[in-house]
Design a protein around this motif. Structure first.
Motif, PDB file in Angstrom:
ATOM      1  N   VAL A  53       7.810  -4.044 -44.331  1.00 51.81           N
ATOM      2  CA  VAL A  53       7.062  -3.240 -43.357  1.00 51.81           C
ATOM      3  C   VAL A  53       8.023  -2.708 -42.298  1.00 51.81           C
ATOM      4  O   VAL A  53       9.061  -3.312 -42.047  1.00 51.81           O
ATOM      5  CB  VAL A  53       5.918  -4.049 -42.688  1.00 51.81           C
ATOM      6  N   SER A  54       7.659  -1.584 -41.715  1.00 51.47           N
ATOM      7  CA  SER A  54       8.462  -0.962 -40.661  1.00 51.47           C
ATOM      8  C   SER A  54       7.588  -0.687 -39.454  1.00 51.47           C
ATOM      9  O   SER A  54       6.408  -0.339 -39.590  1.00 51.47           O
ATOM     10  CB  SER A  54       9.053   0.359 -41.145  1.00 51.47           C
ATOM     11  N   VAL A  93       2.735  -9.171 -30.216  1.00 52.99           N
ATOM     12  CA  VAL A  93       4.139  -8.918 -30.561  1.00 52.99           C
ATOM     13  C   VAL A  93       4.320  -7.414 -30.712  1.00 52.99           C
ATOM     14  O   VAL A  93       3.604  -6.767 -31.486  1.00 52.99           O
ATOM     15  CB  VAL A  93       4.547  -9.663 -31.851  1.00 52.99           C
ATOM     16  N   ILE A  94       5.287  -6.871 -29.956  1.00 54.01           N
ATOM     17  CA  ILE A  94       5.526  -5.430 -29.894  1.00 54.01           C
ATOM     18  C   ILE A  94       6.974  -5.142 -30.286  1.00 54.01           C
ATOM     19  O   ILE A  94       7.889  -5.868 -29.892  1.00 54.01           O
ATOM     20  CB  ILE A  94       5.251  -4.888 -28.466  1.00 54.01           C
ATOM     21  N   ALA A  95       7.186  -4.078 -31.047  1.00 55.89           N
ATOM     22  CA  ALA A  95       8.537  -3.652 -31.415  1.00 55.89           C
ATOM     23  C   ALA A  95       9.182  -2.946 -30.222  1.00 55.89           C
ATOM     24  O   ALA A  95       8.593  -2.044 -29.634  1.00 55.89           O
ATOM     25  CB  ALA A  95       8.485  -2.715 -32.614  1.00 55.89           C
ATOM     26  N   LEU A  96      10.392  -3.373 -29.847  1.00 53.55           N
ATOM     27  CA  LEU A  96      11.111  -2.738 -28.744  1.00 53.55           C
ATOM     28  C   LEU A  96      11.942  -1.558 -29.231  1.00 53.55           C
ATOM     29  O   LEU A  96      12.346  -0.706 -28.452  1.00 53.55           O
ATOM     30  CB  LEU A  96      12.017  -3.754 -28.051  1.00 53.55           C
ATOM     31  N   CYS A  97      12.219  -1.536 -30.539  1.00 53.23           N
ATOM     32  CA  CYS A  97      12.959  -0.448 -31.178  1.00 53.23           C
ATOM     33  C   CYS A  97      12.488  -0.420 -32.628  1.00 53.23           C
ATOM     34  O   CYS A  97      11.545  -1.123 -32.974  1.00 53.23           O
ATOM     35  CB  CYS A  97      14.470  -0.686 -31.073  1.00 53.23           C
ATOM     36  N   ASP A  98      13.101   0.365 -33.462  1.00 50.94           N
ATOM     37  CA  ASP A  98      12.716   0.378 -34.876  1.00 50.94           C
ATOM     38  C   ASP A  98      12.945  -1.011 -35.468  1.00 50.94           C
ATOM     39  O   ASP A  98      14.003  -1.611 -35.274  1.00 50.94           O
ATOM     40  CB  ASP A  98      13.524   1.405 -35.654  1.00 50.94           C
ATOM     41  N   VAL A  99      11.936  -1.508 -36.163  1.00 48.54           N
ATOM     42  CA  VAL A  99      11.987  -2.850 -36.739  1.00 48.54           C
ATOM     43  C   VAL A  99      11.701  -2.782 -38.230  1.00 48.54           C
ATOM     44  O   VAL A  99      10.778  -2.097 -38.669  1.00 48.54           O
ATOM     45  CB  VAL A  99      10.941  -3.780 -36.056  1.00 48.54           C
ATOM     46  N   GLN A 100      12.529  -3.478 -39.011  1.00 47.82           N
ATOM     47  CA  GLN A 100      12.300  -3.674 -40.444  1.00 47.82           C
ATOM     48  C   GLN A 100      11.975  -5.156 -40.616  1.00 47.82           C
ATOM     49  O   GLN A 100      12.679  -6.008 -40.063  1.00 47.82           O
ATOM     50  CB  GLN A 100      13.551  -3.336 -41.262  1.00 47.82           C
ATOM     51  N   ALA A 101      10.937  -5.450 -41.366  1.00 48.25           N
ATOM     52  CA  ALA A 101      10.535  -6.849 -41.536  1.00 48.25           C
ATOM     53  C   ALA A 101       9.886  -7.049 -42.892  1.00 48.25           C
ATOM     54  O   ALA A 101       9.607  -6.087 -43.619  1.00 48.25           O
ATOM     55  CB  ALA A 101       9.562  -7.245 -40.423  1.00 48.25           C
TER      56      ALA A 101
END
Length: 197
Positions: A55-56, A120-128
């Motif tokens: 997920v992104s 939980v919030i992404a502070l920048c682009d996140v790959q998980a």
């Protein structure tokens, strides 16, 4: 070096230049040192990654909100997250900032009908990788060894957290006077927030 691998993986994924197998192999390198995967071999880590979905999230996107149903855990491959909880007054309280190699929501794969205790919030682009409770239960039903090793690791992690919490409580209650300044500062902070409302 791992930081470079993570950046290259994120870029290659965006340009669709790598296969799922290559992505999985690189992700395995990122995750093999996680406490939650201690004692799992490469094949077992791959099994868990295959049961997960990549997920992104873009900067500012929410992985989940406090109070949402807890239905999956996330293995952060690259990027940064912020964990927040409601203060009950005005602003949210930031509990932690997490980066690549972090795990969030791990209790959700074990407990049914629970709610998220924080946002939980992404502070920048996140790959998980997102491992749902349903996908994890399927591994358990077929008696997958990786699933049971993960459960044992979670039990150890939770026991360790409990020991640390108990030790901290004992420290505070054995000599409360030495912690009064810290407590007073927290009360003043809370009162200041209440006056903003």
């Amino acid at each position: 070096m791992t930081h470079t691998i993570r950046n290259n993986l994120a870029e290659a994924r965006q340009m669709n230049e790598i296969s799922d197998m290559e992505s999985e192999s690189i992700a395995e390198t990122v995750f093999d040192n996680l406490e939650i995967f201690q004692g799992l071999n490469s094949r077992e880590i791959r099994q868990l990654l295959r049961a997960s979905e990549p997920v992104s999230f873009g900067a500012g996107e929410t992985l989940f909100d406090e109070g949402d149903p807890a239905d999956a855990m996330y293995l952060v491959e690259s990027g940064e997250l912020e964990v927040r909880t409601s203060s009950g007054v005005d602003d949210d309280v930031v509990l932690a900032q997490l980066g690549a190699g972090s795990v969030v929501g791990e209790m959700s794969i074990l407990e049914g009908d629970t709610k998220r205790s924080a946002s939980v919030i992404a502070l920048c682009d996140v790959q998980a990788f997102r491992l749902t409770r349903d996908a994890f239960q399927k591994l358990r039903v077929v008696r997958n060894r990786a699933a049971y090793r993960l459960i044992l690791n979670l039990a150890e992690i939770l026991a360790d957290r409990r020991r640390k919490s108990d030790a901290r409580l004992n420290e505070v209650f054995s000599d409360p006077a030495s912690h009064i300044d810290e407590f007073e500062a927290q009360v003043h902070d809370l009162l200041a927030r209440m006056h903003k409302v």
